[in-house]
Design a protein around this motif. Structure first.
Motif, PDB file in Angstrom:
ATOM      1  N   LEU A 240       0.822  -1.207   0.000  1.00 38.97           N
ATOM      2  CA  LEU A 240       0.000   0.000   0.000  1.00 38.97           C
ATOM      3  C   LEU A 240       0.858   1.260   0.000  1.00 38.97           C
ATOM      4  O   LEU A 240       0.526   2.261  -0.644  1.00 38.97           O
ATOM      5  CB  LEU A 240      -0.925  -0.001   1.222  1.00 38.97           C
ATOM      6  N   ILE A 241       1.975   1.209   0.737  1.00 35.41           N
ATOM      7  CA  ILE A 241       2.883   2.357   0.759  1.00 35.41           C
ATOM      8  C   ILE A 241       3.467   2.609  -0.629  1.00 35.41           C
ATOM      9  O   ILE A 241       3.530   3.746  -1.107  1.00 35.41           O
ATOM     10  CB  ILE A 241       4.000   2.130   1.791  1.00 35.41           C
ATOM     11  N   VAL A 242       3.883   1.542  -1.279  1.00 37.02           N
ATOM     12  CA  VAL A 242       4.437   1.678  -2.634  1.00 37.02           C
ATOM     13  C   VAL A 242       3.376   2.225  -3.584  1.00 37.02           C
ATOM     14  O   VAL A 242       3.655   3.102  -4.411  1.00 37.02           O
ATOM     15  CB  VAL A 242       4.981   0.324  -3.130  1.00 37.02           C
ATOM     16  N   LEU A 243       2.160   1.722  -3.471  1.00 42.41           N
ATOM     17  CA  LEU A 243       1.079   2.196  -4.338  1.00 42.41           C
ATOM     18  C   LEU A 243       0.816   3.682  -4.123  1.00 42.41           C
ATOM     19  O   LEU A 243       0.629   4.445  -5.081  1.00 42.41           O
ATOM     20  CB  LEU A 243      -0.189   1.395  -4.061  1.00 42.41           C
ATOM     21  N   ALA A 244       0.813   4.102  -2.857  1.00 44.38           N
ATOM     22  CA  ALA A 244       0.504   5.497  -2.553  1.00 44.38           C
ATOM     23  C   ALA A 244       1.622   6.450  -2.976  1.00 44.38           C
ATOM     24  O   ALA A 244       1.352   7.555  -3.451  1.00 44.38           O
ATOM     25  CB  ALA A 244       0.226   5.648  -1.056  1.00 44.38           C
TER      26      ALA A 244
ATOM     27  N   ALA B 111       0.786   2.936  -9.431  1.00 43.51           N
ATOM     28  CA  ALA B 111       0.302   1.576  -9.708  1.00 43.51           C
ATOM     29  C   ALA B 111       1.351   0.724 -10.412  1.00 43.51           C
ATOM     30  O   ALA B 111       1.487  -0.476 -10.129  1.00 43.51           O
ATOM     31  CB  ALA B 111      -0.971   1.651 -10.545  1.00 43.51           C
ATOM     32  N   GLU B 112       2.093   1.297 -11.326  1.00 49.48           N
ATOM     33  CA  GLU B 112       3.087   0.510 -12.056  1.00 49.48           C
ATOM     34  C   GLU B 112       4.179   0.004 -11.115  1.00 49.48           C
ATOM     35  O   GLU B 112       4.543  -1.174 -11.151  1.00 49.48           O
ATOM     36  CB  GLU B 112       3.710   1.352 -13.176  1.00 49.48           C
ATOM     37  N   ALA B 113       4.687   0.885 -10.272  1.00 51.78           N
ATOM     38  CA  ALA B 113       5.691   0.471  -9.297  1.00 51.78           C
ATOM     39  C   ALA B 113       5.116  -0.539  -8.314  1.00 51.78           C
ATOM     40  O   ALA B 113       5.804  -1.467  -7.882  1.00 51.78           O
ATOM     41  CB  ALA B 113       6.231   1.682  -8.545  1.00 51.78           C
ATOM     42  N   SER B 114       3.847  -0.373  -7.967  1.00 51.83           N
ATOM     43  CA  SER B 114       3.206  -1.317  -7.059  1.00 51.83           C
ATOM     44  C   SER B 114       3.148  -2.712  -7.668  1.00 51.83           C
ATOM     45  O   SER B 114       3.319  -3.718  -6.967  1.00 51.83           O
ATOM     46  CB  SER B 114       1.798  -0.830  -6.723  1.00 51.83           C
ATOM     47  N   ALA B 115       2.915  -2.804  -8.968  1.00 51.45           N
ATOM     48  CA  ALA B 115       2.904  -4.109  -9.636  1.00 51.45           C
ATOM     49  C   ALA B 115       4.281  -4.760  -9.579  1.00 51.45           C
ATOM     50  O   ALA B 115       4.401  -5.967  -9.296  1.00 51.45           O
ATOM     51  CB  ALA B 115       2.453  -3.942 -11.086  1.00 51.45           C
ATOM     52  N   PHE B 116       5.324  -3.985  -9.829  1.00 52.13           N
ATOM     53  CA  PHE B 116       6.689  -4.522  -9.742  1.00 52.13           C
ATOM     54  C   PHE B 116       6.994  -4.992  -8.324  1.00 52.13           C
ATOM     55  O   PHE B 116       7.576  -6.061  -8.127  1.00 52.13           O
ATOM     56  CB  PHE B 116       7.705  -3.453 -10.172  1.00 52.13           C
ATOM     57  N   PHE B 117       6.600  -4.179  -7.358  1.00 54.14           N
ATOM     58  CA  PHE B 117       6.912  -4.517  -5.973  1.00 54.14           C
ATOM     59  C   PHE B 117       6.151  -5.754  -5.518  1.00 54.14           C
ATOM     60  O   PHE B 117       6.714  -6.633  -4.859  1.00 54.14           O
ATOM     61  CB  PHE B 117       6.574  -3.345  -5.044  1.00 54.14           C
ATOM     62  N   TYR B 118       4.865  -5.827  -5.851  1.00 52.50           N
ATOM     63  CA  TYR B 118       4.050  -6.920  -5.327  1.00 52.50           C
ATOM     64  C   TYR B 118       4.524  -8.268  -5.855  1.00 52.50           C
ATOM     65  O   TYR B 118       4.544  -9.255  -5.109  1.00 52.50           O
ATOM     66  CB  TYR B 118       2.580  -6.701  -5.699  1.00 52.50           C
ATOM     67  N   LEU B 119       4.921  -8.314  -7.108  1.00 57.71           N
ATOM     68  CA  LEU B 119       5.450  -9.568  -7.655  1.00 57.71           C
ATOM     69  C   LEU B 119       6.737  -9.968  -6.940  1.00 57.71           C
ATOM     70  O   LEU B 119       6.891 -11.127  -6.517  1.00 57.71           O
ATOM     71  CB  LEU B 119       5.714  -9.406  -9.154  1.00 57.71           C
ATOM     72  N   SER B 120       7.649  -9.019  -6.778  1.00 56.10           N
ATOM     73  CA  SER B 120       8.916  -9.317  -6.104  1.00 56.10           C
ATOM     74  C   SER B 120       8.690  -9.683  -4.646  1.00 56.10           C
ATOM     75  O   SER B 120       9.318 -10.612  -4.111  1.00 56.10           O
ATOM     76  CB  SER B 120       9.851  -8.104  -6.194  1.00 56.10           C
ATOM     77  N   PHE B 121       7.778  -8.975  -4.000  1.00 55.21           N
ATOM     78  CA  PHE B 121       7.487  -9.233  -2.592  1.00 55.21           C
ATOM     79  C   PHE B 121       6.874 -10.617  -2.399  1.00 55.21           C
ATOM     80  O   PHE B 121       7.163 -11.305  -1.415  1.00 55.21           O
ATOM     81  CB  PHE B 121       6.541  -8.152  -2.072  1.00 55.21           C
ATOM     82  N   THR B 122       6.024 -11.046  -3.322  1.00 56.42           N
ATOM     83  CA  THR B 122       5.405 -12.365  -3.226  1.00 56.42           C
ATOM     84  C   THR B 122       6.454 -13.460  -3.287  1.00 56.42           C
ATOM     85  O   THR B 122       6.398 -14.449  -2.538  1.00 56.42           O
ATOM     86  CB  THR B 122       4.377 -12.547  -4.353  1.00 56.42           C
ATOM     87  N   VAL B 123       7.424 -13.311  -4.169  1.00 59.01           N
ATOM     88  CA  VAL B 123       8.503 -14.296  -4.268  1.00 59.01           C
ATOM     89  C   VAL B 123       9.335 -14.306  -2.994  1.00 59.01           C
ATOM     90  O   VAL B 123       9.648 -15.365  -2.437  1.00 59.01           O
ATOM     91  CB  VAL B 123       9.395 -13.993  -5.496  1.00 59.01           C
ATOM     92  N   ALA B 124       9.700 -13.126  -2.494  1.00 59.05           N
ATOM     93  CA  ALA B 124      10.542 -13.045  -1.295  1.00 59.05           C
ATOM     94  C   ALA B 124       9.808 -13.530  -0.058  1.00 59.05           C
ATOM     95  O   ALA B 124      10.411 -14.152   0.828  1.00 59.05           O
ATOM     96  CB  ALA B 124      11.023 -11.609  -1.093  1.00 59.05           C
TER      97      ALA B 124
END
Length: 216
Positions: free
Chosen positions: A72-76, A80-93
């Motif tokens: 949510l912090i990344v999205l805010a 949205a584009e950065a949030s998509a990059f972050f969420y994918l990487s975060f899910t893997v980690a």
């Protein structure tokens, strides 16, 4: 309509399985376990239970806040584009973080049964965490360009540094997971809350600062 269907899909299986599973656990499995083991039983009062559960719940809230607020912090702050990059990487980690947490739960179970061997079990847990998490983190970090390529060139460019950093951060977390599990066994609830609170505050505030300074 979709929300009602989704809710029913989650709750109906619980109604069918919770009662029989609890009957199996409390009427058969637990009595068998108590007869088969010679475990020291300590008297525990309502105040002890309340103090332990309250602190443990507080620590869990800090952990949940750390992991749930970051997307949510990344999205805010970054969009949205950065949030998509972050969420994918975060899910893997997060899968690597979850390994350490699960092994920590095993430490709580074994340490509670034989507290005099807690130090030995803690070292074994940390060793097992390292054997799994370290090579997996390094492998994913090195293979991150190939992994991200599956999702498209945008992800390969946008998360090229982010994914390696997140998966490598799972390595020092093995120490935190082992410590918090041992603290639960020893009922060092103040230390448990302080460590999880410090981690939550540092991760959140530094992430906000770094996002504003240098982006994702």
């Amino acid at each position: 309509m979709y929300s009602k269907t989704s809710f029913a899909a989650w709750t109906l299986p619980l109604v069918l399985f919770v009662v029989p599973l609890n009957l199996l656990i409390f009427r058969k499995l637990l009595p068998q376990h108590m007869r088969a083991t010679d475990t020291r039983v300590e008297p525990v009062g309502p105040r002890d239970v309340g103090r332990y559960i309250g602190a443990d719940y507080c620590a869990s809230i800090f952990w949940t806040a750390t992991t749930s607020l970051m997307p949510l912090i990344v999205l805010a702050l970054a969009g949205a584009e950065a949030s998509a990059f972050f969420y994918l990487s975060f899910t893997v980690a997060y899968a690597l973080y979850f390994l350490s947490r699960n092994l920590g739960m095993s430490l709580v179970t074994e340490g509670a049964r034989t507290p005099d061997r807690l130090y030995e079990f803690a070292l074994q847990t940390l060793t097992q965490c390292a054997r799994i998490v370290v090579p997996l983190s390094i492998f994913v970090a090195l293979a991150s360009p190939l992994i991200l390529r599956v999702f498209g060139e945008e992800y390969q460019e946008g998360a090229a540094l982010l994914l390696p950093l997140l998966v490598l951060s799972a390595i020092p977390y093995t120490v935190v997971a082992t410590f918090t599990a041992a603290a639960r066994v020893q009922r060092r609830m103040r230390e448990l809350v302080l460590v999880t609170a410090a981690m939550s505050v540092l991760v959140t505030t530094l992430s906000v600062a770094m996002l504003e300074l240098s982006g994702l």
